[in-house]
Structure formats: C-alpha cells, structure tokens
Scaffold this motif. Sequence first.
Motif, short mmCIF file in Angstrom:
data_model
loop_
_atom_site.label_atom_id
_atom_site.label_comp_id
_atom_site.label_asym_id
_atom_site.label_seq_id
_atom_site.Cartn_x
_atom_site.Cartn_y
_atom_site.Cartn_z
N VAL A 163 10.68 -1.86 -18.79
CA VAL A 163 12.00 -2.45 -18.58
C VAL A 163 12.96 -1.43 -17.97
O VAL A 163 13.73 -1.71 -17.05
CB VAL A 163 12.57 -3.00 -19.91
N GLY A 164 12.94 -0.19 -18.49
CA GLY A 164 13.82 0.86 -17.99
C GLY A 164 13.67 2.12 -18.81
O GLY A 164 14.03 2.11 -20.00
N PRO A 165 13.16 3.19 -18.21
CA PRO A 165 12.94 4.42 -18.98
C PRO A 165 14.21 4.95 -19.64
O PRO A 165 14.17 5.48 -20.74
CB PRO A 165 12.41 5.40 -17.93
N LEU A 166 15.37 4.79 -18.97
CA LEU A 166 16.61 5.29 -19.55
C LEU A 166 16.99 4.55 -20.83
O LEU A 166 17.68 5.09 -21.70
CB LEU A 166 17.75 5.17 -18.53
N LEU A 167 16.54 3.32 -20.94
CA LEU A 167 16.84 2.53 -22.13
C LEU A 167 16.02 2.96 -23.34
O LEU A 167 16.17 2.39 -24.42
CB LEU A 167 16.62 1.05 -21.83
N MET A 168 15.12 3.95 -23.16
CA MET A 168 14.38 4.52 -24.30
C MET A 168 15.25 5.44 -25.14
O MET A 168 14.93 5.75 -26.28
CB MET A 168 13.17 5.32 -23.78
N LEU A 169 16.37 5.90 -24.57
CA LEU A 169 17.21 6.88 -25.28
C LEU A 169 17.67 6.39 -26.66
O LEU A 169 17.69 7.18 -27.61
CB LEU A 169 18.42 7.24 -24.42
N ALA A 282 19.63 -8.43 -17.65
CA ALA A 282 18.28 -8.75 -18.11
C ALA A 282 17.63 -7.54 -18.77
O ALA A 282 16.99 -7.65 -19.84
CB ALA A 282 17.43 -9.24 -16.95
N GLN A 283 17.81 -6.37 -18.15
CA GLN A 283 17.21 -5.16 -18.72
C GLN A 283 17.85 -4.80 -20.05
O GLN A 283 17.16 -4.43 -21.01
CB GLN A 283 17.36 -4.00 -17.73
N VAL A 284 19.19 -4.88 -20.12
CA VAL A 284 19.88 -4.52 -21.37
C VAL A 284 19.48 -5.48 -22.48
O VAL A 284 19.21 -5.07 -23.62
CB VAL A 284 21.41 -4.53 -21.15
#
Length: 579
Positions: A163-169, A282-284
């Motif tokens: 979905v989004g690597p940055l959203l792993m934080l 959608a990603q969030v």
Amino acid sequence: MSAETLPVATAGQVRAYAWRLVLRHPRALARVLVLHALAAVAGLVGPWLLGDLVQGIADGHADVDGVALAIAGFVIAQGVLMYHAHYAAARLGERVLAELREEFVGRALRLPLSTVERAGTGDLVSRASRDVGGLSDVVRFALPETMTSLVLVVFTVGALVLVGPLLMLPCLLGVPLIWAVTRWYLPRARTAYVRENQAWAHLAGGLAETVAAARTVEALGLQRQRHRRVDADIAASWERERRTLRLRLVYYPVIELSFTVQTAAALLIGGLYHLHGWASPAQVTAAVLYVRQLADPVDQILSRLDSLQLGGASLARLLGVAHVPPDRIPTAGRPPLDGEPSLAACDVRYAYRADRDVLHGVDLVLRPGERLAVVGPSGAGKSTLGLLLAGVHTPRTGTVTVGTDGLRVPLVELPLEELRGQVALVTQEHHVFYGTVRDNLLLARPDATDEQARAALEAVEWDGPGLDAVVGSGGRALSPAQVQQLALARLVLADPHTLVLDEATSLLHPRAARRLERSLAAVLEGRTVVAIAHRLHTAHDADRVAVMEDGRISELGSHQELIKAGGRYAALWRSWHGT
C-alpha cells in the motif's frame, strides 16, 4: 522440600523437542500453513476494497453495492478457509499431543524405582495430570491460534508495504515498547511458571500422603501437623501464583498501550501524508485498517505467550523425566547365566540421604535353593536390604551380584527384563489393575496359558473370582488378602530363581498367612527365597535367619543355632512367645 524433585529440561531442550515433534508431520503442517495463508489473503482484500471505495467517493464515482458484495464474498471465503485451517490444526495438534503423552508414559515407566521413591508420588503425579493438562490446552488452542496470528501478521505487514512503505511508520512506533516489555517478561515468566508448578507438585504430594495415610493420621493424632503442612504448601503455591500474576499485570497493560499508540499514530501520520500529497485517501484508509487489523493477531500472539510460557514450563517438566540417569548399565557381549545362580552382597552400603547410610557394610551370600528369613526391629534396614537384593536400589558402595562361582554379574549390569527373570520382588504394596483376573496375572508372563494361570492361582490357594472376572477400579472389589494372593500368584507365574518377599503376607490373618506360606513352600521348592518378616514363625520355617540391627547383620544362622546362641534372636523369640 523434603523430597527430591525430578529433573526439568532446559529451554533449549524444550525448543529442540518441540521442533522435532512438529516436523514429524510435514504434510499436515504444510496443509495447515497453506490454509492459514489463504485465509489471511482473503482477510486482506476487505481493507483494500474499502480504500478504493473511499477513493471512489472522493473522486465522485463509487460502486457501493458492488464493493459491499465483494467484501461479503471475501469475508465468507475467509470464514470457510479459517474453519478448515483450524480443523487441520486441531487434528495435527491431537496427533502431536497423543505422541507426547505416549512418550511421557514410556519415560515414566522406565524411571528407576529408587528415583521415584526419593522424588515422591506428588511430583510424578502432578506431571502426569496438571502438566499434561496444561500442555493439552496449549496444543489444542494456544499453538493453532499463535500459528494463525503469525501468518496474519506476515501477510498484513506485506500488504502494508504494498500500500505504501511510508505508512509502515505508525507500526514501528509501538515496536520498541513491545520489544522491551516482552524481553523483560519472557525470562522471568518461564522461571516463575516452573516454580509455580513445583509448588503445586509439593502441595499435591502432601495431600496425597494425607489421604493415603488418613487412618494413621487419625490414630496418631497428627491432624494439626498435617493441617500445618497443607497450609504451608498452599501459602507457598499462592505466593508463586502471585508472582506470575504480578508479571502479567505489568505485561498486558503495556501491550494494550502500544496498540493504542499505533492506531492513533496511523490516523495522525496518514492524515499528514494526505495533506502533503504523499498518500491518497485509498492508501490512508487501507493503511489505517491494516494497522488496526494488525493489532488483533499481534495481541493474540503476545497474550498467548503467557499460555506458551506455561506450556513450555509443563513440557520442560515432562521432558525432564527423560533426563533421569539410568540406574543400570547393561554389559554388552556378556555370556548368559547358567547353572544354579544365586545372589551375593559384598560390603554393601546404602544411603537415602548422601550424608547418612542406612546399611553399613552388609555381607551376605545366599545358597541356591535356600529360604532365608530377615528379621529385626522396625527401621533396622530389612526392607532396604530386600530392595538391594531385588535390584531396585543400587548400592552406594559394594556390590550385589547374581550368578555362579564361574560368572557373577552385578545386578546393575542386567537389563531390567533379564533382572526380573532372575529376581522378583513382592512387597506390602500391591496394585490391582482394571481388567480381568487373567489380565492382571499375564502382566508377569504375557505368553502364559489359562492352565498355567489357574495353576498359579491354585498354588496360592486363591479364593477369589475366576479368570474372566473384571477387577480393579470400577470392577469387582477384592479383599486385602485376595490382593496379596493375586500378587503372589504373579510371582509364581513369573518363575524367577530368587524371590524377595517383603512382608508379603502381612495383611493376611495369621492362620491364612501360615497356610499360604506352606503352600508357597511346596511351589517354591528349589528356589531361593528371601523372606523379610515381622512374624517369627516365618523365621522358624527358614533354613537360615539373618538378624538386622542398625543397618548391619548382627546374627546369621539357623533357628536352632540362634536360639542356642542366646543372642538377640533368642530374645526376640522369647518375647514373641511371651516367655
């Protein structure tokens, strides 16, 4: 604790055994993992579809009905897959548990009797009941749920990365807290649970002793003493359970706090990303749902760590039984014993405690075919000598050997099966197993015919039910005298050349005991018999009499010789006859 406890396996030994046990069934394990993986994939589709739905609504075009139907379809598919995954895991767990139980019974049956006596019944019984029960819950529930959760965590993290690597934080924010408290908890929990189980074993042993000796406790007025013992055991068990509870009261709140931090961070960071144009709605949406969805399997894993720690402690105690050193070392390539073998004890010393011998340099040579009576006051060491002569205990120093002048072999070098073919022991304690009289007799000789079994019963003047009668717990009750007759009949059927009778007729009426001993004398003609007796008429009928005092043989000779000597035996004989 007054009794020694059986060994406990190390953490490394537990992990190695658990791994070997699971790998015995690779196909079943692969099936479980594949089903869980498919269920995890089906569960990850819903958040992704919801994210697309939010994006569609923001863009002004969204097929709500179609998305809802798709989500419902994947939820149903996940449910079906989870059902089959849990069913497959349960079947695998039951197979593994059955194997573990069988192995534990095998280890327990191979334990040296001397070790069991020193450890007491409480420790072994608690392992066979409480520890097996606790491990059953782990294998049936904790392990399948942990396996499911691990698969869900792996696939959910993978979905987050897509979905989004940055959203792993947001997920990473809770990791240090979880890692720190888990590292603090695990080593303390294992030690605490092992000690809790040991305290429970001591409590169970004390209660079992009190119940088994209830009449003795009442007759000697030991009620207050036994109450104090039980109260102390309960207090010790309660204190150790409080220790494990205190650990949980720290561990679980910290874990729950970390999940709250992760969810809140996912919302805040996801919103900031969207405001700066780094992530779409959608990603969030999908990321927040995945983070929330990730909390459940992680929580399941961490909460099940407590059960796994308890199961690990139980498995360590079950495996520890296998680490009891053997009490006999069979000699390879030894020629078979032949001729008329006999027993001989040479400078035998034995101690139940390392600093206190109960036998002091006993020397005794049995003549083939003789009947030796061992008499003496209570606590003189008669039963201990009998256990050594029967090969149950191993001398601290000295040797007990069997054979002829041409070849003598220490009893500790005989395999147990061969030992019981040479020497047999019948004590005051007997057990009737549930089953027929025939089943109980064939324990001594599985290949015996019905005619041989009936002949053994006739030899002891059996007055109980027939061979097909069901006896033991739940079956027909036998009197104490019949229980002893059954034990003696097993002895006749086993047909060893040397017999050790430790007050084997003590529960019979004197007349019945004397009649039984006369019948046994005819059957046991030509065999060596060591009779440890408290009735001196047994000594009167013996070829020789050994008088034991303070762990030593003080007199040895025939009845007439000892009476003429006017020593300790003569005094006992006069006291017995009231002269």
